[in-house]
Design a protein around this motif. Structure first.
Motif, PDB file in Angstrom:
ATOM      1  N   THR A   1       0.819  -1.218   0.000  1.00  0.00           N
ATOM      2  CA  THR A   1       0.000   0.000   0.000  1.00  0.00           C
ATOM      3  C   THR A   1       0.849   1.263   0.000  1.00  0.00           C
ATOM      4  N   ALA A   2       2.169   1.128  -0.001  1.00  0.00           N
ATOM      5  CA  ALA A   2       3.024   2.320   0.003  1.00  0.00           C
ATOM      6  C   ALA A   2       2.885   3.045  -1.332  1.00  0.00           C
ATOM      7  N   PRO A   3       2.806   4.366  -1.313  1.00  0.00           N
ATOM      8  CA  PRO A   3       2.680   5.097  -2.583  1.00  0.00           C
ATOM      9  C   PRO A   3       3.945   4.962  -3.410  1.00  0.00           C
ATOM     10  N   ARG A   4       3.764   4.823  -4.690  1.00  0.00           N
ATOM     11  CA  ARG A   4       4.897   4.670  -5.597  1.00  0.00           C
ATOM     12  C   ARG A   4       5.504   6.035  -5.885  1.00  0.00           C
ATOM     13  N   GLN A   5       6.839   6.086  -5.779  1.00  0.00           N
ATOM     14  CA  GLN A   5       7.530   7.345  -5.997  1.00  0.00           C
ATOM     15  C   GLN A   5       7.482   7.712  -7.475  1.00  0.00           C
ATOM     16  N   PRO A   6       7.224   8.989  -7.791  1.00  0.00           N
ATOM     17  CA  PRO A   6       7.210   9.376  -9.205  1.00  0.00           C
ATOM     18  C   PRO A   6       8.614   9.311  -9.791  1.00  0.00           C
ATOM     19  N   PRO A   7       8.733   9.044 -11.079  1.00  0.00           N
ATOM     20  CA  PRO A   7      10.073   8.971 -11.689  1.00  0.00           C
ATOM     21  C   PRO A   7      10.735  10.338 -11.682  1.00  0.00           C
ATOM     22  N   PRO A   8      12.064  10.376 -11.624  1.00  0.00           N
ATOM     23  CA  PRO A   8      12.758  11.678 -11.643  1.00  0.00           C
ATOM     24  C   PRO A   8      12.579  12.362 -12.986  1.00  0.00           C
ATOM     25  N   PRO A   9      12.528  13.685 -13.000  1.00  0.00           N
ATOM     26  CA  PRO A   9      12.339  14.393 -14.278  1.00  0.00           C
ATOM     27  C   PRO A   9      13.591  14.320 -15.137  1.00  0.00           C
TER      28      PRO A   9
ATOM     29  N   VAL B   1      12.886  10.001 -29.757  1.00  0.00           N
ATOM     30  CA  VAL B   1      14.110  10.780 -29.976  1.00  0.00           C
ATOM     31  C   VAL B   1      13.858  12.247 -29.641  1.00  0.00           C
ATOM     32  N   ARG B   2      12.700  12.774 -30.052  1.00  0.00           N
ATOM     33  CA  ARG B   2      12.396  14.173 -29.739  1.00  0.00           C
ATOM     34  C   ARG B   2      12.243  14.396 -28.235  1.00  0.00           C
ATOM     35  N   GLU B   3      11.712  13.401 -27.518  1.00  0.00           N
ATOM     36  CA  GLU B   3      11.524  13.549 -26.069  1.00  0.00           C
ATOM     37  C   GLU B   3      12.836  13.466 -25.311  1.00  0.00           C
ATOM     38  N   LEU B   4      13.755  12.597 -25.758  1.00  0.00           N
ATOM     39  CA  LEU B   4      14.999  12.358 -25.029  1.00  0.00           C
ATOM     40  C   LEU B   4      16.142  13.267 -25.477  1.00  0.00           C
ATOM     41  N   ALA B   5      15.986  13.966 -26.569  1.00  0.00           N
ATOM     42  CA  ALA B   5      17.085  14.795 -27.077  1.00  0.00           C
ATOM     43  C   ALA B   5      17.503  15.888 -26.097  1.00  0.00           C
ATOM     44  N   PRO B   6      16.598  16.632 -25.421  1.00  0.00           N
ATOM     45  CA  PRO B   6      17.074  17.644 -24.465  1.00  0.00           C
ATOM     46  C   PRO B   6      17.881  17.050 -23.324  1.00  0.00           C
TER      47      PRO B   6
ATOM     48  N   LEU C   1      16.037   4.272 -21.134  1.00  0.00           N
ATOM     49  CA  LEU C   1      16.915   5.408 -21.427  1.00  0.00           C
ATOM     50  C   LEU C   1      16.503   6.637 -20.632  1.00  0.00           C
ATOM     51  N   LYS C   2      15.208   6.843 -20.455  1.00  0.00           N
ATOM     52  CA  LYS C   2      14.739   7.998 -19.674  1.00  0.00           C
ATOM     53  C   LYS C   2      15.200   7.889 -18.226  1.00  0.00           C
ATOM     54  N   HIS C   3      15.132   6.679 -17.677  1.00  0.00           N
ATOM     55  CA  HIS C   3      15.568   6.492 -16.287  1.00  0.00           C
ATOM     56  C   HIS C   3      17.079   6.694 -16.157  1.00  0.00           C
ATOM     57  N   ARG C   4      17.849   6.147 -17.080  1.00  0.00           N
ATOM     58  CA  ARG C   4      19.302   6.274 -16.983  1.00  0.00           C
ATOM     59  C   ARG C   4      19.771   7.696 -17.254  1.00  0.00           C
TER      60      ARG C   4
END
Length: 338
Positions: free
Chosen positions: A191-199, A235-240, A274-277
């Protein structure tokens, strides 16, 4: 005479109450106060488990939570080989003591979690059976009323009414036993709330050159690792985020190795990995030349050595002259002569 004799067991046997058995094992039970594990007889005397499986289950039960109990980890700790340990783990899994489940981690990796239950029979709970409608109890049968004969010339005496025999109420039948009792897990779901992913990291200034280099690096990943084939929207999302790495003077080969090294065996969403790393492995900015320079040490003034004019001993003083002892000895004499 040189063989050491253990007299502690002999003294303990004399203190046991009651007559001792003529054969078989004799137990000397000493209560534990620390470093002990409770093991049920359902495991210690299990007729369907081998001795290796029982011993391995006791050892696993005594280990602290979080200890690695894979086949290779157990083989490195015990003298038994991997095949014997794997067979024992399969026995424990077949009898419900052990369960191995594949879990997906938030970073995209897939791991196997091992759950050990010290009493698997307690996890079995029979499904609540629908209460069968109780059978209506039939009231005791009353004897039929006597048939009135036509009135004879002389009325015959009626037979005395006999009371019916008392019948015991029929006990309700027990519900029919079920063939298969379902598994009901007593452990509630997390029941623990899941932590949001880092931006995702963002560059200070996304120039056209940085955006071009980041887009080329992401599009070129499939040449080095075909499993990292990204769509144009990914690619457009991960490029920045890749531009933020390049802005911090990270080499493209370094970025490529950090993103594609040691991927999970079942990679379903490469963009999520890739977003997480990119968010968690972002390197700090390179330090400047001034940051790498050694700090300047404070200058310490050292008083030089001088040679005493009277006794020629060495002493520390800013200017030549006499030492402390000579000044104390010749000082009053020179004052009196003056």
């Amino acid at each position: 005479m040189d063989t050491p004799q253990n007299t502690a067991l002999a003294r303990a046997l004399t203190e046991l109450p009651g007559p001792l058995p003529a054969r078989g094992v004799i137990h000397i039970v000493i209560p534990h106060t620390d470093r002990f594990t409770v093991v049920g007889n359902h495991l210690a005397q299990h007729v369907g488990l081998s001795t290796v499986a029982v011993g391995l289950a006791v050892r696993i039960q005594s280990l602290p939570q979080g200890t690695e109990i894979g086949i290779k980890a157990l083989a490195a700790r015990f003298p038994e080989g991997e095949k014997l340990i794997a067979a024992a783990l399969r026995e424990l899994e077949a009898h419900g003591y052990l369960r191995r489940a594949v879990t997906n981690l938030p970073d995209g990796r897939i791991v196997t979690r091992t759950v050990f239950c010290n009493q698997p029979t307690a996890l079995l709970r029979a499904r609540v059976a629908a209460q069968l409608p109780a059978r209506p109890q039939t009231p005791p049968q009353q004897p039929p009323p006597p048939v009135q004969d036509p009135a004879p010339e002389q009325p015959a005496p009626e037979p005395p009414a006999t009371e019916p025999p008392a019948t015991e109420p029929s006990a309700p039948e027990p519900p029919a036993p079920q063939d298969h009792a379902p598994f009901v897990a007593l452990v509630p779901p997390p029941t623990a709330p899941r932590q949001p992913p880092p931006p995702l990291p963002q560059p200070r200034e996304l120039t056209a050159e940085l955006h071009r280099a980041a887009t080329a690096l992401l599009s070129d990943l499939r040449r080095h690792a075909p499993r990292f084939t990204l769509s144009e929207s990914d690619v457009r999302e991960l490029a920045p985020a890749v531009a933020a790495w390049l802005e911090r003077d990270a080499h493209p080969d370094t970025i490529r190795h950090a993103l594609t090294n040691d991927p999970p065996r079942l990679l379903r969403h490469p963009a999520k990995l890739l977003k997480h790393r990119l968010a968690t492995l972002l390197p700090p900015p390179l330090p400047g030349a001034d940051d790498l320079a050694a700090p300047a040490r404070p200058r310490v003034t050292v008083t030089p050595f001088q040679t005493c004019d009277g006794c020629e001993r060495a002493f520390r003083a800013p200017t030549p002259g006499r030492c402390r002892d000579c000044r104390a000895t010749h000082g009053p004499a020179q004052a009196a002569a003056a």
